[in-house]
Design a protein around this motif. Sequence first.
Motif, PDB file in Angstrom:
ATOM      1  N   ARG A  55      25.613 -23.881   2.176  1.00 38.48           N
ATOM      2  CA  ARG A  55      25.419 -23.494   0.783  1.00 38.48           C
ATOM      3  C   ARG A  55      24.741 -24.598  -0.033  1.00 38.48           C
ATOM      4  NH1 ARG A  55      26.563 -19.207   2.642  1.00 38.48           N
ATOM      5  NH2 ARG A  55      28.056 -17.679   1.810  1.00 38.48           N
ATOM      6  N   ARG A  56      24.463 -25.728   0.598  1.00 36.56           N
ATOM      7  CA  ARG A  56      23.856 -26.833  -0.146  1.00 36.56           C
ATOM      8  C   ARG A  56      22.386 -26.570  -0.454  1.00 36.56           C
ATOM      9  NH1 ARG A  56      26.908 -31.443  -0.406  1.00 36.56           N
ATOM     10  NH2 ARG A  56      28.780 -31.455   0.882  1.00 36.56           N
ATOM     11  N   LYS A  57      21.714 -25.770   0.370  1.00 39.98           N
ATOM     12  CA  LYS A  57      20.298 -25.463   0.175  1.00 39.98           C
ATOM     13  C   LYS A  57      20.140 -23.950   0.009  1.00 39.98           C
ATOM     14  CE  LYS A  57      18.222 -29.528   0.717  1.00 39.98           C
ATOM     15  NZ  LYS A  57      17.308 -30.118  -0.281  1.00 39.98           N
ATOM     16  N   LEU A  58      19.887 -23.494  -1.226  1.00 42.67           N
ATOM     17  CA  LEU A  58      19.661 -22.089  -1.514  1.00 42.67           C
ATOM     18  C   LEU A  58      18.282 -21.936  -2.150  1.00 42.67           C
ATOM     19  CD1 LEU A  58      23.112 -21.020  -3.017  1.00 42.67           C
ATOM     20  CD2 LEU A  58      22.327 -20.833  -0.649  1.00 42.67           C
ATOM     21  N   TYR A  59      17.659 -20.771  -1.924  1.00 39.03           N
ATOM     22  CA  TYR A  59      16.295 -20.534  -2.416  1.00 39.03           C
ATOM     23  C   TYR A  59      16.219 -19.147  -3.046  1.00 39.03           C
ATOM     24  CZ  TYR A  59      15.291 -24.548   0.511  1.00 39.03           C
ATOM     25  OH  TYR A  59      15.302 -25.789   1.068  1.00 39.03           O
ATOM     26  N   LEU A  60      15.464 -19.052  -4.133  1.00 38.37           N
ATOM     27  CA  LEU A  60      15.266 -17.781  -4.829  1.00 38.37           C
ATOM     28  C   LEU A  60      13.868 -17.266  -4.534  1.00 38.37           C
ATOM     29  CD1 LEU A  60      16.043 -15.554  -6.826  1.00 38.37           C
ATOM     30  CD2 LEU A  60      15.235 -17.034  -8.679  1.00 38.37           C
ATOM     31  N   LEU A  61      13.795 -16.092  -3.909  1.00 42.71           N
ATOM     32  CA  LEU A  61      12.522 -15.411  -3.658  1.00 42.71           C
ATOM     33  C   LEU A  61      12.426 -14.242  -4.635  1.00 42.71           C
ATOM     34  CD1 LEU A  61       9.938 -14.913  -1.975  1.00 42.71           C
ATOM     35  CD2 LEU A  61      11.353 -13.513  -0.430  1.00 42.71           C
ATOM     36  N   SER A  62      11.468 -14.280  -5.549  1.00 42.43           N
ATOM     37  CA  SER A  62      11.344 -13.244  -6.582  1.00 42.43           C
ATOM     38  C   SER A  62       9.976 -12.577  -6.501  1.00 42.43           C
ATOM     39  CB  SER A  62      11.551 -13.844  -7.983  1.00 42.43           C
ATOM     40  OG  SER A  62      10.576 -14.841  -8.241  1.00 42.43           O
ATOM     41  N   PHE A  63       9.916 -11.350  -7.018  1.00 40.13           N
ATOM     42  CA  PHE A  63       8.681 -10.566  -7.005  1.00 40.13           C
ATOM     43  C   PHE A  63       8.432 -10.037  -8.420  1.00 40.13           C
ATOM     44  CE2 PHE A  63      10.197 -10.562  -2.723  1.00 40.13           C
ATOM     45  CZ  PHE A  63       9.056 -10.592  -1.928  1.00 40.13           C
ATOM     46  N   ARG A  64       7.328 -10.448  -9.021  1.00 40.56           N
ATOM     47  CA  ARG A  64       6.957  -9.964 -10.354  1.00 40.56           C
ATOM     48  C   ARG A  64       5.862  -8.918 -10.208  1.00 40.56           C
ATOM     49  NH1 ARG A  64       3.367 -12.142 -14.273  1.00 40.56           N
ATOM     50  NH2 ARG A  64       3.136 -14.011 -12.994  1.00 40.56           N
ATOM     51  N   ASP A  65       6.154  -7.688 -10.642  1.00 39.87           N
ATOM     52  CA  ASP A  65       5.220  -6.575 -10.477  1.00 39.87           C
ATOM     53  C   ASP A  65       4.091  -6.674 -11.514  1.00 39.87           C
ATOM     54  OD1 ASP A  65       3.910  -4.191 -10.045  1.00 39.87           O
ATOM     55  OD2 ASP A  65       5.740  -3.002  -9.900  1.00 39.87           O
ATOM     56  N   ILE A  66       2.865  -6.835 -11.028  1.00 40.40           N
ATOM     57  CA  ILE A  66       1.700  -6.903 -11.917  1.00 40.40           C
ATOM     58  C   ILE A  66       0.755  -5.736 -11.657  1.00 40.40           C
ATOM     59  CG2 ILE A  66       1.817  -9.403 -12.195  1.00 40.40           C
ATOM     60  CD1 ILE A  66      -0.467  -9.610 -10.149  1.00 40.40           C
ATOM     61  N   SER A  67       1.290  -4.653 -11.072  1.00 42.92           N
ATOM     62  CA  SER A  67       0.453  -3.491 -10.749  1.00 42.92           C
ATOM     63  C   SER A  67      -0.217  -2.932 -12.000  1.00 42.92           C
ATOM     64  CB  SER A  67       1.294  -2.404 -10.074  1.00 42.92           C
ATOM     65  OG  SER A  67       1.985  -2.919  -8.972  1.00 42.92           O
TER      66      SER A  67
ATOM     67  N   ARG B  68       0.813  -1.223   0.000  1.00 43.43           N
ATOM     68  CA  ARG B  68       0.000   0.000   0.000  1.00 43.43           C
ATOM     69  C   ARG B  68       0.844   1.269   0.000  1.00 43.43           C
ATOM     70  NH1 ARG B  68      -4.833  -1.506  -1.837  1.00 43.43           N
ATOM     71  NH2 ARG B  68      -5.596  -3.353  -0.740  1.00 43.43           N
ATOM     72  N   LEU B  69       2.008   1.221   0.621  1.00 45.99           N
ATOM     73  CA  LEU B  69       2.852   2.401   0.757  1.00 45.99           C
ATOM     74  C   LEU B  69       4.223   2.108   0.150  1.00 45.99           C
ATOM     75  CD1 LEU B  69       1.993   3.379   4.454  1.00 45.99           C
ATOM     76  CD2 LEU B  69       1.148   4.471   2.369  1.00 45.99           C
ATOM     77  N   PRO B  70       4.888   3.106  -0.439  1.00 45.30           N
ATOM     78  CA  PRO B  70       4.454   4.498  -0.628  1.00 45.30           C
ATOM     79  C   PRO B  70       3.385   4.660  -1.703  1.00 45.30           C
ATOM     80  CG  PRO B  70       6.537   4.157  -1.715  1.00 45.30           C
ATOM     81  CD  PRO B  70       6.230   2.863  -1.004  1.00 45.30           C
ATOM     82  N   SER B  71       3.182   3.641  -2.536  1.00 44.33           N
ATOM     83  CA  SER B  71       2.113   3.652  -3.526  1.00 44.33           C
ATOM     84  C   SER B  71       1.605   2.228  -3.668  1.00 44.33           C
ATOM     85  CB  SER B  71       2.612   4.181  -4.887  1.00 44.33           C
ATOM     86  OG  SER B  71       3.641   3.362  -5.388  1.00 44.33           O
ATOM     87  N   GLU B  72       0.398   2.092  -4.202  1.00 42.68           N
ATOM     88  CA  GLU B  72      -0.206   0.773  -4.308  1.00 42.68           C
ATOM     89  C   GLU B  72       0.489  -0.036  -5.403  1.00 42.68           C
ATOM     90  OE1 GLU B  72      -4.572  -1.360  -4.942  1.00 42.68           O
ATOM     91  OE2 GLU B  72      -4.372   0.817  -4.998  1.00 42.68           O
ATOM     92  N   ARG B  73       1.004  -1.205  -5.016  1.00 39.95           N
ATOM     93  CA  ARG B  73       1.647  -2.112  -5.964  1.00 39.95           C
ATOM     94  C   ARG B  73       1.205  -3.536  -5.674  1.00 39.95           C
ATOM     95  NH1 ARG B  73       7.896  -1.132  -5.353  1.00 39.95           N
ATOM     96  NH2 ARG B  73       7.227  -1.248  -3.178  1.00 39.95           N
ATOM     97  N   VAL B  74       1.149  -4.339  -6.716  1.00 44.10           N
ATOM     98  CA  VAL B  74       0.762  -5.743  -6.581  1.00 44.10           C
ATOM     99  C   VAL B  74       1.868  -6.599  -7.182  1.00 44.10           C
ATOM    100  CG1 VAL B  74      -1.004  -7.479  -7.057  1.00 44.10           C
ATOM    101  CG2 VAL B  74      -1.674  -5.082  -6.780  1.00 44.10           C
ATOM    102  N   PHE B  75       2.311  -7.621  -6.431  1.00 41.62           N
ATOM    103  CA  PHE B  75       3.377  -8.515  -6.879  1.00 41.62           C
ATOM    104  C   PHE B  75       2.881  -9.960  -6.850  1.00 41.62           C
ATOM    105  CE2 PHE B  75       5.624  -4.919  -4.959  1.00 41.62           C
ATOM    106  CZ  PHE B  75       6.582  -4.631  -5.912  1.00 41.62           C
ATOM    107  N   ILE B  76       3.454 -10.766  -7.733  1.00 46.39           N
ATOM    108  CA  ILE B  76       3.394 -12.219  -7.595  1.00 46.39           C
ATOM    109  C   ILE B  76       4.710 -12.627  -6.939  1.00 46.39           C
ATOM    110  CG2 ILE B  76       3.324 -14.449  -8.758  1.00 46.39           C
ATOM    111  CD1 ILE B  76       0.660 -13.070  -8.801  1.00 46.39           C
ATOM    112  N   ALA B  77       4.640 -13.023  -5.663  1.00 44.27           N
ATOM    113  CA  ALA B  77       5.828 -13.454  -4.925  1.00 44.27           C
ATOM    114  C   ALA B  77       5.982 -14.964  -5.108  1.00 44.27           C
ATOM    115  CB  ALA B  77       5.701 -13.107  -3.453  1.00 44.27           C
TER     116      ALA B  77
END
Length: 423
Positions: A181-193, A153-162
Amino acid sequence: MGEKWRQRLPQIRRQVRRERLLLLLLTLVGLIALVSGVAWVPVVLAWALLVIVVLLRKPDDATAPVPVVVEEDVLNYDPLPPIAATLGAYDTPGFVLANDASVLFQNRAAEVAFGSLPFGSHLTARIRSPGILDMVRDAITSDEPDQLEHSERLPSERVFIARIAPIPVVEPEGMSISADRRKLYLLSFRDISELRRLDRMRSDFVANASHELRTPLASLRGFIETLQGPAKGDPAAQERFLSIMLEQATRMSRLVDDLMSLSRLELKSHIAPDQRIDLKPVLSHVRDALLPLSDDLGVEIRMHLPQEPVEVLGDRDELVQVFENLIENACKYGQDGKVVDVHLKGGGDEPAEVIVTDRGPGIPSEHVPRLTERFYRVSVADSRSKKGTGLGLAIVKHILTRHRARLIVRSQVGEGSEFTVRF
């Protein structure tokens, strides 16, 4: 000492495979010497010495694998740098997480979107959404990808696919990877605002268009039923009702035409026109076309044109539509002022400008930013009484966007309005 030789075994095996032909030849020569009656002690010593030299020899081919591997690299291969280098090139926010949800890397897009996080900080130091944190925890536990929709919601309204997914980490031959280092994970955010905004606009557009068409259709149906019933034998009523029906049908036709114009403009909005158009004859043509309307309304259209041509890159028919809309609106909504001024400025090194000014009642400031929205009206009753569809300025905005031009609106209540097209 034994541990050191155990670590060097992979290197020795690679060298034996690479030099197997030469080693076979040395062994064959040694056997021949023994069969020939040469004392076995010097033969064995010579054979062993040559084998050691061969195994320690560096390859001549520069493209061959380097046999010497630094002991620290064997023990401490880190898969994070190549992953970080790849993720750093993406414009989508992304985090590389360890198996305890600590942040090992974030790309530039993630820093811009969520702020910078020190290496090793836990994800909760920046992201507080319970949904995302639960998703991360479940994905680390199950080692399966997952995703959800997240709103800011802040600083402006945005919508992501996490989305979070495990990163396949392959252990190179002869090297080992530390446990963290054997277990790594990628957390990504795709902006669909923008997609969400367009969906809302499309829904609003369909709802508004349906409403605008429903009113004249209901009116037509009512008059048809009246003509078939109570007014069936009343010529005077029939004439009056048919006149109203024609007006409503004309209104629907204008609305459909404007909707079709918008659709066509949206299809080619990314293609800039490349013809050179002189704005002087365009404005003169628009004035001549609107003279009957201005005479009926009692409004004088005054043209203020320079002597020299003022050329822009544009589409003549679309520019005619722009200035017809602007000058027609000035005549209709500013008819109390009796005068509409059209100024053409610029040319040469100066940007071209067309300024349409009326002396009507003006527009309240809270309405000015929304004038180019589809179906937006300052006064619905006033707009419909003047046969407006609510799409005129939206069409103007789309055409000017395609022409890489701007529409600037200035207005004060009681002092009229000024619409400037700046190329």
